[in-house]
Design an enzyme around this catalytic site. Structure first.
Site, PDB file in Angstrom:
ATOM      1  CG  HIS A 155      -1.449  -1.409   1.460  1.00  0.00           C
ATOM      2  ND1 HIS A 155      -2.721  -1.316   0.605  1.00  0.00           N
ATOM      3  CD2 HIS A 155      -1.414  -1.916   2.319  1.00  0.00           C
ATOM      4  CE1 HIS A 155      -3.406  -2.733   1.312  1.00  0.00           C
ATOM      5  NE2 HIS A 155      -2.253  -3.221   1.902  1.00  0.00           N
ATOM      6  CB  SER A 276      13.394  22.946 -14.462  1.00  0.00           C
ATOM      7  OG  SER A 276      12.715  23.636 -14.215  1.00  0.00           O
ATOM      8  CE  LYS A 282      11.399  19.953 -11.286  1.00  0.00           C
ATOM      9  NZ  LYS A 282      10.021  20.124 -11.203  1.00  0.00           N
ATOM     10  CD  GLU A 289       8.804  12.387 -15.262  1.00  0.00           C
ATOM     11  OE1 GLU A 289       7.517  13.060 -14.958  1.00  0.00           O
ATOM     12  OE2 GLU A 289       9.772  13.073 -15.365  1.00  0.00           O
TER      13      GLU A 289
END
Ligand code: ARG
Length: 460
Positions: A155, A276, A282, A289
Site C-alpha cells: 500500500h 528545468s 530539479k 516517465e
C-alpha cells in the site's frame, strides 16, 4: 480545361490514391521481402519452372536493388503503393521482361505474410537481447547491494525490511517471464506461408520445404487460407510487449519515487535526468516517465490490431495492411525502452544510508515483535494487538523500538524479556529464511541462480 475542372465534385486523384499507400512504413521490410523473393526464384529454377539463367538474373537484380536501397539511392515511387510493387517495378527496369517471371506461383498475399514473419522473428531476437541486457544490469546492481536494506512496501506504506538485491531480483523474474513469452512468440512466427499463393495454394510444384530451409524457417504452414490471413504472431508479439512495457512502467514508477527527494533512495545519472528551465535544483526523471507514458501506446496498438482482425472473413482483406504501423511502433518502443533502462539501472547510484534511515524510522520490526510474542505462546492475533498499542506509544513519545526500555516494553506485555532489545533489521531479514524469502543467504543463492539462468540464455 484540365480534368480536375471537368469533374469539380471528385477529390484530387492523388488524395484518393494516397489512402491506400503503405510504402512509407512497409519499406522497412525490404530485406525480408527481397530474401523471400530470391529464395522463391531459386526454388522455381530448382523445380524446372524457371531456367537457371533467369533465376540468376532475378537474384542478381534483387541483390542490386537491396544495395540501392541501403545506399539510399532507390527511386521510391508512392504511386506504386507498397514495397513489393516498388521492388518488382524496379526489377523490371533493371532486367526487363524476365522480372515478370518472379511472381510465378506467388501472390503478394503470401509474400507479405512471409516478410512479416521474418521481420517478427528478428524483432523477437532483438527484444530478447534487450531483455537480457536489462536483466544483466539489474543483476549487477543486486550483486553490489547484497547487504543494502530498504523498506519493503505494501500500500506504499513501509511494511518490512528487505534487501535491495531481493527487490531488484523481483524485476529480474518479471523479465524472465517476458523472455519466455518472446521465445514462444518467435517459435510461433517461425512458420513459412510461401507457397500459399493468393489463398488456395500455388498451382505449381513448389518445393516449400526447400524455401523454408533457405529462409531459416523451422516449419511450413499447414493451411494456405490460414497462412494468408493469420496475424496471430503479431498479436503474440504485441501482447507480450504490452506485458513487458507494463513491467518496465512499474520499474519506471519506482525510479520516479526513489529518485524524488521524499524517498532519496537513488540518484539517477545525469544522462537520465533533465533540468528545468526555471528551477535549477530539479533533476527530472524524464526517461522513466516517458517509459511509463509510452506504455499507453503499446497497449493501444494491441487493441488496435485485435480490432482490425475481429470479424475479418477469410482470407486476405486489405484491412490486413493495417497490421504494420502499430506493430512496428510497438517493437521500436519496447526495444528503445529496454535499451535506455539497462544503462539507467546500471549507472544509478544507490543511497544506502537513506534506505537504512527509512528502514529504521518506519516501525518495520512490528511483525518481528509480534512473532517474538507468538513464539512465547501469545496467540498471534493478540500479539498483533499488543504491538499495535506499543507502536502507538512509541510514535507518541517519538522513540524507535530500539530506544524503548525493557520496562516500557513490559507495560504492554509481561512476555517481553531482555532479548526483545536484540531484534534488529538484520535479525528480521535473517528470519525470512524460506525459499524465495529475503534472508541474505537465500538472496545470495537466488542471485547465483539468476546469474546462471542469464548465462544459459545465450541464444533465443
Ligand atoms: N501492402 C499489402 C499489405 O500489406 C500487400 C498485400 C496486398 N495484397 C493484395 N491482394 N492487395 O497487406
Amino acid at each position: 480545361m484540365t480534368k480536375k475542372q471537368q469533374e469539380p465534385s471528385g477529390p484530387e486523384p492523388s488524395a484518393v490514391h494516397s489512402y491506400t499507400v503503405s510504402l512509407h512504413y512497409d519499406r522497412r521490410l525490404y530485406r525480408q521481402d527481397i530474401a523471400g523473393s530470391i529464395a522463391h526464384a531459386r526454388m522455381l529454377a530448382r523445380q524446372g519452372i524457371m531456367t537457371d539463367k533467369d533465376a540468376e538474373l532475378i537474384g542478381m537484380g534483387l541483390v542490386a536493388i537491396r544495395e540501392e536501397i541501403e545506399r539510399g539511392e532507390f527511386p521510391w515511387r508512392d504511386e506504386l503503393e507498397d514495397l513489393h510493387m516498388n521492388v518488382e517495378a524496379r526489377l523490371h527496369e533493371r532486367i526487363g521482361e524476365v522480372a515478370g517471371k518472379l511472381h510465378t506461383g506467388r501472390s503478394r498475399n503470401d509474400q507479405v505474410a512471409t516478410a512479416m514473419r521474418l521481420y517478427a522473428k528478428e524483432a523477437c531476437d532483438k527484444t530478447l537481447a534487450g531483455i537480457r541486457a536489462l536483466q544483466g544490469a539489474l543483476l549487477k546492481q543486486a550483486e553490489a547491494n547484497l547487504t543494502t536494506v530498504l523498506p519493503g512496501y505494501t500500500h506504499l506504506q513501509r511494511a518490512q525490511p528487505v534487501l535491495l538485491a531481493h527487490h531488484l531480483l523481483a524485476y529480474f523474474h518479471m523479465l524472465e517471464r517476458d523472455a519466455e513469452r518472446f521465445r514462444e512468440t518467435r517459435r510461433r512466427a517461425d512458420v513459412m506461408p510461401l507457397g500459399s499463393a493468393a489463398l488456395a495454394g500455388a498451382a505449381y510444384p513448389l518445393d516449400r520445404r526447400w524455401m523454408a530451409k533457405e529462409l531459416g524457417f523451422s516449419a511450413i504452414s499447414k493451411n494456405s487460407m490460414d497462412a494468408i490471413s493469420d496475424r496471430d504472431f503479431l498479436l503474440d508479439y504485441q501482447a507480450a510487449a504490452a506485458i513487458g512495457m507494463m513491467h518496465l512502467s512499474r520499474l519506471a514508477e519506482e525510479l520516479v519515487l526513489w529518485s524524488s527527494e521524499e524517498f532519496g533512495f537513488v540518484r539517477l545519472a545525469d544522462a537520465f535526468t533533465t533540468g528545468s528551465s526555471i528551477m535549477p535544483q530539479k533533476r527530472n526523471p524524464d526517461f522513466a516517465e516517458l517509459a511509463r507514458g509510452k506504455t499507453g501506446r503499446v497497449y493501444g496498438h494491441l487493441v488496435g490490431l485485435l480490432t482490425v482482425l475481429k470479424g475479418l472473413p477469410l482470407t486476405y482483406n486489405r484491412d490486413l495492411q493495417e497490421d504494420k504501423e502499430g506493430f512496428f511502433d510497438t517493437a521500436d518502443t519496447l526495444q528503445a525502452t529496454l535499451e535506455v533502462f539497462a544503462p539507467m539501472i546500471e549507472s544509478m547510484t544507490v543511497r544506502a544510508e537513506r534506505m537504512r534511515q527509512a528502514t529504521e524510522a518506519g516501525y518495520m520490526l512490528a511483525t518481528d515483535l509480534a512473532d517474538y510474542l507468538a513464539r512465547r505462546g501469545v496467540p498471534f492475533r493478540k500479539a498483533h494487538g499488543i504491538v499495535a498499542e506499543l507502536t502507538k506509544y512509541a510514535a507518541a513519545t517519538g522513540k524507535t523500538y530500539q530506544q524503548l526500555s525493557l520496562e516500557e516494553y513490559k507495560k504492554f506485555s509481561p512476555d517481553f524479556a531482555a532479548d526483545v532489545l536484540e531484534i534488529t533489521e538484520e535479525r528480521s531479514l535473517a528470519a525470512r529464511d524460506v525459499p524465495g524469502g529475503t534472508a541474505p543467504e537465500r538472496v545470495a543463492q537466488a542471485l547465483a541462480e539468476a546469474r546462471k539462468l542469464l548465462e544459459a540464455a545465450d541464444g533465443p
